[in-house]
Write a protein that holds these residues in place. Structure first.
Motif: not given
Length: 92
Positions: A24-51
């Motif tokens: 859901i955040m991938s649809w809305f979060s862009r670099p520079g947004d306040r929520s982008y740090g949370i999105f990057r953290f979620l990417c780090q947590l879930t990338e080993p599963i999604l890759s």
């Protein structure tokens, strides 16, 4: 249910919610947004599963179009959760 079965069940559910939140955040979060740090953290947590799921789906889609790896990952996590809970419930 034993504590271990409950922990496995809880862990799998948390993984599913993290993948949904990332999708859901991938649809809305862009670099520079306040929520982008949370999105990057979620990417780090879930990338080993999604890759690995992305590699499987890219064979069928050719890398174009929508990314169905979250759907595949959620289904696989649910399947593993269901199997583990059933087996551990029988053993305890």
């Amino acid at each position: 249910m034993s504590l271990f079965v409950t922990a496995v069940n809880f862990f799998c559910e948390i993984l599913i919610y993290l993948i949904i939140a990332r999708a859901i955040m991938s649809w809305f979060s862009r670099p520079g947004d306040r929520s982008y740090g949370i999105f990057r953290f979620l990417c780090q947590l879930t990338e080993p599963i999604l890759s690995p799921c992305r590699k499987i789906t890219s064979r069928f889609t050719g890398g174009a179009g929508m990314d169905f790896s979250p759907v595949i990952a959620i289904f696989l996590i649910w399947l593993v959760q269901w199997l583990l809970v059933r087996v551990l419930s029988i053993l305890t």
